[in-house]
Each structure stands twice: as C-alpha cells, then as structure tokens.
Design a protein around this motif. Structure first.
Motif, PDB file in Angstrom:
ATOM      1  N   GLU A  14       0.850  -1.194   0.000  1.00  0.00           N
ATOM      2  CA  GLU A  14       0.000   0.000   0.000  1.00  0.00           C
ATOM      3  C   GLU A  14       0.888   1.248   0.000  1.00  0.00           C
ATOM      4  O   GLU A  14       2.072   1.176   0.316  1.00  0.00           O
ATOM      5  CB  GLU A  14      -0.917  -0.005   1.222  1.00  0.00           C
ATOM      6  N   ARG A  15       0.306   2.381  -0.329  1.00  0.00           N
ATOM      7  CA  ARG A  15       1.065   3.630  -0.397  1.00  0.00           C
ATOM      8  C   ARG A  15       1.723   3.979   0.934  1.00  0.00           C
ATOM      9  O   ARG A  15       2.776   4.589   0.976  1.00  0.00           O
ATOM     10  CB  ARG A  15       0.160   4.779  -0.835  1.00  0.00           C
ATOM     11  N   ASP A  16       1.090   3.566   2.043  1.00  0.00           N
ATOM     12  CA  ASP A  16       1.646   3.876   3.368  1.00  0.00           C
ATOM     13  C   ASP A  16       2.687   2.845   3.813  1.00  0.00           C
ATOM     14  O   ASP A  16       3.202   2.916   4.917  1.00  0.00           O
ATOM     15  CB  ASP A  16       0.538   4.005   4.410  1.00  0.00           C
ATOM     16  N   GLY A  17       3.000   1.885   2.927  1.00  0.00           N
ATOM     17  CA  GLY A  17       4.037   0.901   3.230  1.00  0.00           C
ATOM     18  C   GLY A  17       3.537  -0.414   3.791  1.00  0.00           C
ATOM     19  O   GLY A  17       4.305  -1.356   3.950  1.00  0.00           O
ATOM     20  N   ARG A  18       2.257  -0.509   4.091  1.00  0.00           N
ATOM     21  CA  ARG A  18       1.724  -1.775   4.599  1.00  0.00           C
ATOM     22  C   ARG A  18       1.751  -2.815   3.486  1.00  0.00           C
ATOM     23  O   ARG A  18       1.458  -2.522   2.337  1.00  0.00           O
ATOM     24  CB  ARG A  18       0.285  -1.610   5.102  1.00  0.00           C
ATOM     25  N   VAL A  37       9.853  -5.097  -4.985  1.00  0.00           N
ATOM     26  CA  VAL A  37       8.855  -4.189  -5.545  1.00  0.00           C
ATOM     27  C   VAL A  37       8.901  -4.308  -7.061  1.00  0.00           C
ATOM     28  O   VAL A  37       9.940  -4.093  -7.688  1.00  0.00           O
ATOM     29  CB  VAL A  37       9.112  -2.733  -5.092  1.00  0.00           C
ATOM     30  N   ASP A  40       4.210  -1.673 -11.877  1.00  0.00           N
ATOM     31  CA  ASP A  40       2.780  -1.872 -12.045  1.00  0.00           C
ATOM     32  C   ASP A  40       2.527  -2.566 -13.376  1.00  0.00           C
ATOM     33  O   ASP A  40       3.133  -2.224 -14.394  1.00  0.00           O
ATOM     34  CB  ASP A  40       2.063  -0.524 -11.997  1.00  0.00           C
TER      35      ASP A  40
END
Length: 81
Positions: A14-18, A37, A40
């Motif tokens: 997720e964008r928040d790193g989760r 990572v 996309d």
C-alpha cells in the motif's frame, strides 16, 4: 527449530508501506521475509506496447527481422524429418 520451505506469495504494498498478502500463509512462528517491488502491470504493458511500436517503425530493423525469419524457415524446411 522446524524447517520451513521457501515460499513465494503475491502481495500488494500500500502507499503507506503496509504489505497485504493476497493469499493466506500459515507458519509455525514469525519469519523474516524479503520484499521485491515490481513495476505496475499497467505501466509494463504500456511500455511494452510503446517498445513494439518503436521497433515496427524501424524499417531497416523490420527488413532484417524478415530476412532472418525467412532464412530460419528455409533451414527448418531443409531438415530431415
């Protein structure tokens, strides 16, 4: 300590790193993990389409590819079956 086989599971970061796993993983205890990572999928498809269009626009490259493929087909046609 119990041996655990290496496993690869798909996940989304997720964008928040989760990190959100897309399938359940059952382990006897907490384990370390490495995260790679990836680009996309949509970005990769667009890049690939642009690269193919660029290659197709290169007439000299296309002529060379056609010559190479015709020679290959000729070689295969000459092989004993």
């Amino acid at each position: 300590m119990e041996d655990v086989m290496l496993q690869t599971v798909e996940a989304v970061i997720e964008r928040d790193g989760r990190v959100r796993l897309l399938e359940a993983v059952m382990l006897p205890e907490s384990r370390r993990a490495l995260v790679t990572v990836l680009p996309d999928a949509a970005d990769t498809a667009e890049d690939l389409a642009a690269a193919y269009a660029e290659m197709a626009a290169d007439e000299a490259r296309e002529a060379e590819a056609l010559e190479w493929s015709n020679a290959l087909l000729s070689d295969v046609a000459d092989e004993a079956r």
